[in-house]
Design a protein around this motif. Structure first.
Motif, mmCIF file in Angstrom:
data_model
loop_
_atom_site.group_PDB
_atom_site.id
_atom_site.type_symbol
_atom_site.label_atom_id
_atom_site.label_comp_id
_atom_site.label_asym_id
_atom_site.label_seq_id
_atom_site.Cartn_x
_atom_site.Cartn_y
_atom_site.Cartn_z
ATOM 1 N N LEU A 18 9.979 -43.414 95.070
ATOM 2 C CA LEU A 18 11.292 -43.018 95.587
ATOM 3 C C LEU A 18 12.018 -42.048 94.645
ATOM 4 O O LEU A 18 12.692 -41.120 95.099
ATOM 5 N N ARG A 19 11.865 -42.269 93.340
ATOM 6 C CA ARG A 19 12.682 -41.496 92.386
ATOM 7 C C ARG A 19 12.488 -39.974 92.523
ATOM 8 O O ARG A 19 13.446 -39.254 92.807
ATOM 9 N N PRO A 20 11.254 -39.446 92.339
ATOM 10 C CA PRO A 20 11.121 -37.975 92.478
ATOM 11 C C PRO A 20 11.325 -37.490 93.910
ATOM 12 O O PRO A 20 11.797 -36.369 94.124
ATOM 13 N N TRP A 21 10.996 -38.344 94.890
ATOM 14 C CA TRP A 21 11.195 -37.958 96.297
ATOM 15 C C TRP A 21 12.673 -37.683 96.541
ATOM 16 O O TRP A 21 13.055 -36.655 97.127
ATOM 17 N N LEU A 22 13.530 -38.599 96.067
ATOM 18 C CA LEU A 22 14.977 -38.456 96.268
ATOM 19 C C LEU A 22 15.503 -37.222 95.522
ATOM 20 O O LEU A 22 16.354 -36.486 96.032
ATOM 21 N N LEU A 23 14.973 -37.032 94.323
ATOM 22 C CA LEU A 23 15.396 -35.870 93.529
ATOM 23 C C LEU A 23 15.090 -34.560 94.271
ATOM 24 O O LEU A 23 15.960 -33.697 94.401
ATOM 25 N N LEU A 24 13.858 -34.453 94.775
ATOM 26 C CA LEU A 24 13.474 -33.228 95.493
ATOM 27 C C LEU A 24 14.350 -33.030 96.721
ATOM 28 O O LEU A 24 14.829 -31.926 96.995
ATOM 29 N N PHE A 160 24.931 -35.142 91.477
ATOM 30 C CA PHE A 160 23.645 -35.855 91.491
ATOM 31 C C PHE A 160 22.727 -35.275 90.406
ATOM 32 O O PHE A 160 22.633 -34.064 90.241
ATOM 33 N N SER A 161 22.035 -36.153 89.675
ATOM 34 C CA SER A 161 21.093 -35.698 88.636
ATOM 35 C C SER A 161 19.896 -36.647 88.583
ATOM 36 O O SER A 161 19.835 -37.642 89.327
ATOM 37 N N ILE A 162 18.989 -36.381 87.668
ATOM 38 C CA ILE A 162 17.813 -37.241 87.490
ATOM 39 C C ILE A 162 18.246 -38.686 87.244
ATOM 40 O O ILE A 162 17.586 -39.626 87.705
ATOM 41 N N ALA A 163 19.354 -38.870 86.533
ATOM 42 C CA ALA A 163 19.799 -40.247 86.231
ATOM 43 C C ALA A 163 20.034 -41.032 87.527
ATOM 44 O O ALA A 163 19.658 -42.214 87.624
ATOM 45 N N ASP A 164 20.621 -40.397 88.535
ATOM 46 C CA ASP A 164 20.860 -41.100 89.813
ATOM 47 C C ASP A 164 19.541 -41.404 90.515
ATOM 48 O O ASP A 164 19.391 -42.474 91.119
ATOM 49 N N ALA A 165 18.598 -40.458 90.437
ATOM 50 C CA ALA A 165 17.291 -40.705 91.062
ATOM 51 C C ALA A 165 16.617 -41.900 90.380
ATOM 52 O O ALA A 165 16.022 -42.754 91.038
ATOM 53 N N MET A 166 16.730 -41.976 89.048
ATOM 54 C CA MET A 166 16.078 -43.075 88.320
ATOM 55 C C MET A 166 16.709 -44.430 88.658
ATOM 56 O O MET A 166 16.022 -45.447 88.659
ATOM 57 N N TYR A 167 18.031 -44.447 88.913
ATOM 58 C CA TYR A 167 18.697 -45.734 89.193
ATOM 59 C C TYR A 167 18.785 -46.061 90.687
ATOM 60 O O TYR A 167 19.178 -47.183 91.034
ATOM 61 N N ALA A 168 18.389 -45.139 91.560
ATOM 62 C CA ALA A 168 18.525 -45.413 93.003
ATOM 63 C C ALA A 168 17.781 -46.692 93.431
ATOM 64 O O ALA A 168 18.328 -47.500 94.204
#
Ligand code: GSH
Length: 219
Positions: A18-24, A160-168
């Protein structure tokens, strides 16, 4: 055809995917998606065709392959420097990197006791000391980030940044297992849960047919 391909696992269960998917998705970066159902017959062989670690996520850009969620997020930040995928200011980036790495390398009690499961909606009772202290630490991280960046937007570092993707996936877990949090954390969770990209992931996860008994938890 997109230059980027993300290989992921089951949307219902695979928090690392989910993390990189959400980031992209949140940065509007085009990519094609390959989904490999995990822990099924032949899964490992298929995974190894895409990812040297035999795990998802893995990302391909032209002839470059990157695997491991945080390495993919870092690579995407390098690939699109104009998008400010990390917060641009040095001191903000230092904090964003620290909390993202803290997530990536720790929180084992949360990961083991509260596995991501988009279908789950329950109140989790068997609270242990280590689980409680990790939940408290996540809440502290969210409060510190939000208190410093509330002027700039609703995410951990404003935008939104990588930090949000990591904690989603942690947001999803706290929501699924009815974890009680304070008002700042609850507001942050609502922000993340209202992302249309995340809603789409959840809907697809819920609709999947696979049921992985080892990833299911009861109250
Ligand atoms: N540290 C890795 C963890 C990757 C991982 O454990 N992925 C799991 C799914 S969430 C996996 O591929 N499991 C399949 C297997 O081990 O066969 C990351 O951040 O990407």
């Amino acid at each position: 055809m997109s230059l980027n391909r993300l290989v992921i696992g089951n949307k219902n269960y695979s928090s690392w995917s989910l993390r990189p998917w959400l980031l992209l998705r949140e940065f509007g970066i085009p990519f094609s998606e390959v989904k490999i159902p995990l822990y099924a017959e032949g899964s490992k062989e298929t995974l190894l065709r895409y990812s040297p670690s035999g795990k998802v996520p893995a990302f391909c850009h032209e002839n470059i392959t990157v695997w491991d969620s945080l390495a993919i997020c870092e690579f995407v930040a390098d690939l699109y420097p104009e998008k400010n995928i990390w917060p641009p200011k040095l001191e903000d980036k230092a904090l964003a990197r620290s909390v993202s790495n803290e997530m990536h390398s720790g929180f084992f009690a949360i990961r083991n006791s509260l596995p991501m499961n988009c279908r789950k909606q329950m109140v989790f009772h068997p609270m242990t000391e280590s689980l409680k202290s990790e939940i408290d630490r996540v809440c502290e991280i969210w409060r510190v980030c939000r208190s410093r960046h509330s002027e700039k937007g609703p995410f951990l570092f404003g935008e939104f940044s990588i930090a949000d993707a990591m904690y989603a996936p942690i947001v999803l877990r706290f929501n699924s297992y009815g974890i009680t949090v304070g008002s700042t954390e609850s507001e942050y969770m609502s922000t993340v849960l209202s992302l249309s990209s995340l809603k789409e992931w959840i809907a697809e996860g819920v609709a999947e047919k696979e049921f992985l008994a080892d990833c299911e938890v009861d109250a």
